[in-house]
Design a protein around this motif. Structure first.
Motif, PDB file in Angstrom:
ATOM      1  N   SER A  19       0.826  -1.197   0.000  1.00  0.00           N
ATOM      2  CA  SER A  19       0.000   0.000   0.000  1.00  0.00           C
ATOM      3  C   SER A  19       0.870   1.259   0.000  1.00  0.00           C
ATOM      4  O   SER A  19       0.611   2.203  -0.755  1.00  0.00           O
ATOM      5  CB  SER A  19      -0.933  -0.015   1.205  1.00  0.00           C
ATOM      6  OG  SER A  19      -1.818   1.063   1.154  1.00  0.00           O
TER       7      SER A  19
ATOM      8  N   GLU B 118      -6.514   1.590  -6.122  1.00  0.00           N
ATOM      9  CA  GLU B 118      -7.124   0.682  -5.153  1.00  0.00           C
ATOM     10  C   GLU B 118      -6.150   0.245  -4.067  1.00  0.00           C
ATOM     11  O   GLU B 118      -6.502   0.196  -2.892  1.00  0.00           O
ATOM     12  CB  GLU B 118      -7.704  -0.542  -5.865  1.00  0.00           C
ATOM     13  CG  GLU B 118      -8.955  -0.220  -6.646  1.00  0.00           C
ATOM     14  CD  GLU B 118      -9.618  -1.436  -7.247  1.00  0.00           C
ATOM     15  OE1 GLU B 118      -9.354  -2.571  -6.784  1.00  0.00           O
ATOM     16  OE2 GLU B 118     -10.420  -1.247  -8.185  1.00  0.00           O
TER      17      GLU B 118
ATOM     18  N   PRO C 143      -6.608   1.674   0.528  1.00  0.00           N
ATOM     19  CA  PRO C 143      -7.415   0.540   0.988  1.00  0.00           C
ATOM     20  C   PRO C 143      -8.624   0.979   1.821  1.00  0.00           C
ATOM     21  O   PRO C 143      -9.622   0.252   1.881  1.00  0.00           O
ATOM     22  CB  PRO C 143      -6.434  -0.286   1.819  1.00  0.00           C
ATOM     23  CG  PRO C 143      -5.365   0.664   2.216  1.00  0.00           C
ATOM     24  CD  PRO C 143      -5.265   1.661   1.096  1.00  0.00           C
ATOM     25  N   GLU C 144      -8.557   2.153   2.410  1.00  0.00           N
ATOM     26  CA  GLU C 144      -9.696   2.640   3.193  1.00  0.00           C
ATOM     27  C   GLU C 144     -10.911   2.922   2.306  1.00  0.00           C
ATOM     28  O   GLU C 144     -12.043   2.941   2.784  1.00  0.00           O
ATOM     29  CB  GLU C 144      -9.316   3.882   4.008  1.00  0.00           C
ATOM     30  CG  GLU C 144      -8.932   5.093   3.193  1.00  0.00           C
ATOM     31  CD  GLU C 144      -7.485   5.121   2.706  1.00  0.00           C
ATOM     32  OE1 GLU C 144      -7.108   6.148   2.098  1.00  0.00           O
ATOM     33  OE2 GLU C 144      -6.734   4.152   2.900  1.00  0.00           O
TER      34      GLU C 144
ATOM     35  N   PHE D 280     -11.428   1.033  -0.649  1.00  0.00           N
ATOM     36  CA  PHE D 280     -11.760  -0.190  -1.370  1.00  0.00           C
ATOM     37  C   PHE D 280     -11.790  -1.373  -0.414  1.00  0.00           C
ATOM     38  O   PHE D 280     -12.801  -1.656   0.179  1.00  0.00           O
ATOM     39  CB  PHE D 280     -10.787  -0.405  -2.539  1.00  0.00           C
ATOM     40  CG  PHE D 280     -10.934   0.656  -3.585  1.00  0.00           C
ATOM     41  CD1 PHE D 280     -11.906   0.541  -4.561  1.00  0.00           C
ATOM     42  CD2 PHE D 280     -10.132   1.789  -3.574  1.00  0.00           C
ATOM     43  CE1 PHE D 280     -12.084   1.539  -5.520  1.00  0.00           C
ATOM     44  CE2 PHE D 280     -10.293   2.785  -4.532  1.00  0.00           C
ATOM     45  CZ  PHE D 280     -11.269   2.664  -5.504  1.00  0.00           C
ATOM     46  N   GLU D 281     -10.679  -2.070  -0.283  1.00  0.00           N
ATOM     47  CA  GLU D 281     -10.601  -3.164   0.678  1.00  0.00           C
ATOM     48  C   GLU D 281      -9.170  -3.275   1.175  1.00  0.00           C
ATOM     49  O   GLU D 281      -8.234  -2.807   0.535  1.00  0.00           O
ATOM     50  CB  GLU D 281     -11.070  -4.490   0.079  1.00  0.00           C
ATOM     51  CG  GLU D 281     -10.213  -5.049  -1.028  1.00  0.00           C
ATOM     52  CD  GLU D 281     -10.745  -6.363  -1.577  1.00  0.00           C
ATOM     53  OE1 GLU D 281     -10.531  -7.407  -0.922  1.00  0.00           O
ATOM     54  OE2 GLU D 281     -11.359  -6.342  -2.653  1.00  0.00           O
ATOM     55  N   ALA D 282      -9.028  -3.888   2.332  1.00  0.00           N
ATOM     56  CA  ALA D 282      -7.701  -4.034   2.931  1.00  0.00           C
ATOM     57  C   ALA D 282      -6.781  -4.804   1.990  1.00  0.00           C
ATOM     58  O   ALA D 282      -7.212  -5.725   1.286  1.00  0.00           O
ATOM     59  CB  ALA D 282      -7.814  -4.770   4.266  1.00  0.00           C
TER      60      ALA D 282
ATOM     61  N   THR E  36      -4.513  -7.475   1.381  1.00  0.00           N
ATOM     62  CA  THR E  36      -4.243  -8.778   1.979  1.00  0.00           C
ATOM     63  C   THR E  36      -3.564  -9.659   0.937  1.00  0.00           C
ATOM     64  O   THR E  36      -3.588  -9.339  -0.264  1.00  0.00           O
ATOM     65  CB  THR E  36      -5.552  -9.460   2.407  1.00  0.00           C
ATOM     66  OG1 THR E  36      -6.342  -9.694   1.218  1.00  0.00           O
ATOM     67  CG2 THR E  36      -6.343  -8.614   3.399  1.00  0.00           C
TER      68      THR E  36
ATOM     69  N   LEU F 187      -6.074 -10.424  -1.806  1.00  0.00           N
ATOM     70  CA  LEU F 187      -6.232  -9.334  -2.772  1.00  0.00           C
ATOM     71  C   LEU F 187      -5.048  -9.307  -3.735  1.00  0.00           C
ATOM     72  O   LEU F 187      -5.223  -9.117  -4.943  1.00  0.00           O
ATOM     73  CB  LEU F 187      -6.377  -7.990  -2.058  1.00  0.00           C
ATOM     74  CG  LEU F 187      -6.493  -6.758  -2.965  1.00  0.00           C
ATOM     75  CD1 LEU F 187      -7.767  -6.820  -3.801  1.00  0.00           C
ATOM     76  CD2 LEU F 187      -6.445  -5.493  -2.132  1.00  0.00           C
TER      77      LEU F 187
END
Length: 124
Positions: A62, A90, A94-95, A97-99, A101, A104
């Motif tokens: 990130s 993205e 991440p805040e 969209f999604e964390a 991981t 991902l």
């Protein structure tokens, strides 16, 4: 820092060659954006592989994406600007969209690999 050092710092960041904190600091010190580096799908795949292989943490990805995304001297591989822009956006936020991981990262790696399989890499 002369222009060749600045370009090398950006190239090292794009290819994640070294400690991420050191790479981010080196490019922050480089104010000359007259020389452009290109982010391509092969480079993104290599960075994602680094995370899925456990050589880097998802949170680091990130930070990497955020640092790359806001560089004026980074361009995108021709014909794949949308994919690469979406990836950076993205992953760097991440805040929204999604964390970030490993799952991902696997999904993004699959998308990038499909893109590579469907079209040749130009200029590499």
């Amino acid at each position: 820092m002369d222009m060749s050092e600045g370009k090398r710092a950006v190239e090292d960041l794009l290819r994640w060659r070294g400690a991420l904190a050191d790479l981010a600091q080196a490019v922050r010190q480089d104010e000359d954006t007259s020389s452009v580096s290109v982010l391509d799908r092969v480079t993104v795949a290599a960075v994602l592989e680094k995370v899925v292989e456990g050589l880097a943490e998802p949170g680091e990805l990130s930070l990497w994406a955020h640092t790359v995304h806001f560089r004026d001297d980074v361009d995108f591989e021709e014909g794949h600007e949308d994919l690469l822009t979406q990836f950076l956006f993205e992953i760097s936020t991440p805040e929204l969209f999604e964390a970030v991981t490993p799952d991902l990262c696997y999904r993004w790696l699959g998308r990038v690999r499909v893109s590579l399989a469907m079209s040749p890499v130009v200029g590499l």
